[in-house]
Design a protein around this motif. Structure first.
Motif, PDB file in Angstrom:
ATOM      1  N   THR A  90       0.843  -1.204   0.000  1.00 62.98           N
ATOM      2  CA  THR A  90       0.000   0.000   0.000  1.00 62.98           C
ATOM      3  C   THR A  90       0.871   1.244   0.000  1.00 62.98           C
ATOM      4  N   GLU A  91       1.912   1.258   0.813  1.00 67.88           N
ATOM      5  CA  GLU A  91       2.831   2.397   0.850  1.00 67.88           C
ATOM      6  C   GLU A  91       3.438   2.635  -0.531  1.00 67.88           C
ATOM      7  N   LYS A  92       3.893   1.587  -1.166  1.00 66.07           N
ATOM      8  CA  LYS A  92       4.506   1.698  -2.500  1.00 66.07           C
ATOM      9  C   LYS A  92       3.521   2.289  -3.505  1.00 66.07           C
ATOM     10  N   ILE A  93       2.306   1.797  -3.512  1.00 66.23           N
ATOM     11  CA  ILE A  93       1.286   2.252  -4.470  1.00 66.23           C
ATOM     12  C   ILE A  93       0.899   3.718  -4.195  1.00 66.23           C
ATOM     13  N   LEU A  94       0.726   4.083  -2.931  1.00 62.68           N
ATOM     14  CA  LEU A  94       0.356   5.464  -2.595  1.00 62.68           C
ATOM     15  C   LEU A  94       1.472   6.438  -2.966  1.00 62.68           C
ATOM     16  N   LYS A  95       2.713   6.057  -2.719  1.00 65.67           N
ATOM     17  CA  LYS A  95       3.834   6.913  -3.100  1.00 65.67           C
ATOM     18  C   LYS A  95       3.916   7.042  -4.621  1.00 65.67           C
ATOM     19  N   LYS A  96       3.658   5.952  -5.322  1.00 67.88           N
ATOM     20  CA  LYS A  96       3.673   5.981  -6.791  1.00 67.88           C
ATOM     21  C   LYS A  96       2.565   6.909  -7.307  1.00 67.88           C
ATOM     22  N   ALA A  97       1.372   6.793  -6.733  1.00 72.05           N
ATOM     23  CA  ALA A  97       0.250   7.643  -7.145  1.00 72.05           C
ATOM     24  C   ALA A  97       0.581   9.122  -6.920  1.00 72.05           C
ATOM     25  N   ALA A  98       1.174   9.427  -5.754  1.00 75.87           N
ATOM     26  CA  ALA A  98       1.564  10.813  -5.465  1.00 75.87           C
ATOM     27  C   ALA A  98       2.623  11.278  -6.455  1.00 75.87           C
ATOM     28  N   GLY A  99       3.547  10.410  -6.778  1.00 70.77           N
ATOM     29  CA  GLY A  99       4.593  10.737  -7.751  1.00 70.77           C
ATOM     30  C   GLY A  99       4.046  11.007  -9.143  1.00 70.77           C
ATOM     31  N   LEU A 100       2.905  10.424  -9.458  1.00 64.99           N
ATOM     32  CA  LEU A 100       2.257  10.640 -10.756  1.00 64.99           C
ATOM     33  C   LEU A 100       1.360  11.883 -10.745  1.00 64.99           C
ATOM     34  N   GLY A 101       1.346  12.600  -9.616  1.00 62.75           N
ATOM     35  CA  GLY A 101       0.589  13.837  -9.548  1.00 62.75           C
ATOM     36  C   GLY A 101      -0.749  13.748  -8.846  1.00 62.75           C
ATOM     37  N   HIS A 102      -1.129  12.566  -8.379  1.00 62.26           N
ATOM     38  CA  HIS A 102      -2.378  12.428  -7.636  1.00 62.26           C
ATOM     39  C   HIS A 102      -2.196  12.973  -6.220  1.00 62.26           C
ATOM     40  N   LYS A 103      -3.228  13.581  -5.675  1.00 61.00           N
ATOM     41  CA  LYS A 103      -3.194  14.041  -4.294  1.00 61.00           C
ATOM     42  C   LYS A 103      -3.606  12.881  -3.402  1.00 61.00           C
ATOM     43  N   VAL A 104      -2.793  12.556  -2.426  1.00 59.85           N
ATOM     44  CA  VAL A 104      -3.072  11.474  -1.482  1.00 59.85           C
ATOM     45  C   VAL A 104      -3.215  12.096  -0.105  1.00 59.85           C
ATOM     46  N   MET A 105      -4.307  11.780   0.572  1.00 63.59           N
ATOM     47  CA  MET A 105      -4.511  12.279   1.932  1.00 63.59           C
ATOM     48  C   MET A 105      -4.946  11.140   2.845  1.00 63.59           C
ATOM     49  N   ILE A 106      -4.727  11.328   4.114  1.00 67.03           N
ATOM     50  CA  ILE A 106      -5.183  10.376   5.121  1.00 67.03           C
ATOM     51  C   ILE A 106      -6.481  10.903   5.724  1.00 67.03           C
ATOM     52  N   ALA A 107      -7.468  10.026   5.847  1.00 68.56           N
ATOM     53  CA  ALA A 107      -8.741  10.325   6.512  1.00 68.56           C
ATOM     54  C   ALA A 107      -8.963   9.212   7.528  1.00 68.56           C
ATOM     55  N   THR A 108      -8.912   9.543   8.814  1.00 69.54           N
ATOM     56  CA  THR A 108      -8.876   8.514   9.852  1.00 69.54           C
ATOM     57  C   THR A 108      -9.623   8.946  11.109  1.00 69.54           C
ATOM     58  N   ALA A 109      -9.950   7.989  11.935  1.00 66.21           N
ATOM     59  CA  ALA A 109     -10.527   8.280  13.253  1.00 66.21           C
ATOM     60  C   ALA A 109      -9.434   8.684  14.240  1.00 66.21           C
ATOM     61  N   ARG A 110      -8.202   8.404  13.907  1.00 64.66           N
ATOM     62  CA  ARG A 110      -7.085   8.673  14.811  1.00 64.66           C
ATOM     63  C   ARG A 110      -6.846  10.167  15.002  1.00 64.66           C
ATOM     64  N   PRO A 111      -6.268  10.547  16.157  1.00 62.61           N
ATOM     65  CA  PRO A 111      -5.816  11.919  16.336  1.00 62.61           C
ATOM     66  C   PRO A 111      -4.433  12.090  15.688  1.00 62.61           C
ATOM     67  N   ALA A 112      -3.920  13.291  15.738  1.00 65.92           N
ATOM     68  CA  ALA A 112      -2.641  13.595  15.084  1.00 65.92           C
ATOM     69  C   ALA A 112      -1.498  12.715  15.598  1.00 65.92           C
ATOM     70  N   CYS A 113      -1.425  12.491  16.902  1.00 67.38           N
ATOM     71  CA  CYS A 113      -0.285  11.755  17.457  1.00 67.38           C
ATOM     72  C   CYS A 113      -0.161  10.339  16.901  1.00 67.38           C
ATOM     73  N   LEU A 114      -1.262   9.733  16.475  1.00 69.04           N
ATOM     74  CA  LEU A 114      -1.218   8.381  15.915  1.00 69.04           C
ATOM     75  C   LEU A 114      -1.248   8.387  14.391  1.00 69.04           C
ATOM     76  N   THR A 115      -1.314   9.564  13.788  1.00 65.15           N
ATOM     77  CA  THR A 115      -1.393   9.677  12.338  1.00 65.15           C
ATOM     78  C   THR A 115      -0.108  10.212  11.720  1.00 65.15           C
ATOM     79  N   LEU A 116       0.536  11.149  12.391  1.00 62.09           N
ATOM     80  CA  LEU A 116       1.704  11.822  11.828  1.00 62.09           C
ATOM     81  C   LEU A 116       2.830  10.886  11.389  1.00 62.09           C
ATOM     82  N   PRO A 117       3.141   9.817  12.119  1.00 64.43           N
ATOM     83  CA  PRO A 117       4.214   8.938  11.641  1.00 64.43           C
ATOM     84  C   PRO A 117       3.922   8.369  10.240  1.00 64.43           C
ATOM     85  N   HIS A 118       2.674   8.049   9.975  1.00 65.64           N
ATOM     86  CA  HIS A 118       2.308   7.484   8.675  1.00 65.64           C
ATOM     87  C   HIS A 118       2.289   8.563   7.591  1.00 65.64           C
ATOM     88  N   TYR A 119       1.836   9.740   7.950  1.00 66.20           N
ATOM     89  CA  TYR A 119       1.848  10.891   7.044  1.00 66.20           C
ATOM     90  C   TYR A 119       3.285  11.169   6.589  1.00 66.20           C
TER      91      TYR A 119
END
Length: 185
Positions: free
Chosen positions: A21-50
């Motif tokens: 999933t990481e590889k595909i999302l990075k590839k999509a972003a590299g091709l110009g797609h906007k990738v965002m995270i939408a989660t129930a988590r707060p920032a402290c549990l999201t930022l490492p993945h961002y």
């Protein structure tokens, strides 16, 4: 725009992004797609993945109650929290059942009654958040990004759930117990 959830979606466990999933999302972003995270988590549990995904887009936190752009320090944080008055209603309704654990998230600030024993996700949240212990009589009257409660399933539980559903500002997610302890979460 590609919006991706974390838990039970992009993460292979509580802590790790699925490598494919990481590889595909990075590839999509590299091709110009906007990738965002939408989660129930707060920032402290999201930022490492961002950061691991090298994102520069908005992040939707706390089930969409909190939007921020970590890459843009000038971005004005957007919040649509549960109003303090509705939190009071929630607390009033919960007096009808025995509450084992209760918490209010205001981004990375966590007000907590109990210890959420048996939930690895909430154990991690407790470890990473700024935690203020509370009991149901001294919970601060604040707007809340997310409210969670774990209480005993029994007489009155269905009534409590129906009353909570009537609060328009709440998106209510619950599950009936599958464990021996009978707690609703």
């Amino acid at each position: 725009l590609i919006a991706v959830d974390l838990d039970h979606t992009a993460l292979q466990d509580l802590y790790s992004l699925n490598e494919y999933t990481e590889k595909i999302l990075k590839k999509a972003a590299g091709l110009g797609h906007k990738v965002m995270i939408a989660t129930a988590r707060p920032a402290c549990l999201t930022l490492p993945h961002y950061r691991r995904l090298n994102l520069d887009t908005l992040v939707a936190l706390c089930n969409g109650a909190h939007f921020m752009n970590i890459a843009d320090p000038g971005f004005e944080v957007q919040k649509e929290y549960v109003a303090a008055s509705d939190l009071k209603r929630v607390l009033s309704i919960l007096t009808q059942v025995h509450v084992h654990d209760f918490g209010i998230e205001n981004n990375d600030q966590l007000y907590l009654k109990g210890n959420m024993e048996g939930s690895p996700y909430f154990q991690e949240l407790i470890k990473e958040s700024d935690v203020t212990p509370v009991d149901l009589n001294n919970i601060p009257c604040i707007d809340a990004g997310r409210i969670f409660a774990r209480f005993q399933n029994g007489p009155g539980t269905d009534i409590v759930i129906e009353e909570l559903k009537k609060i328009k500002s709440l998106d209510l997610y619950y599950r009936k117990p599958q464990s021996h302890d009978g707690r609703v979460f």
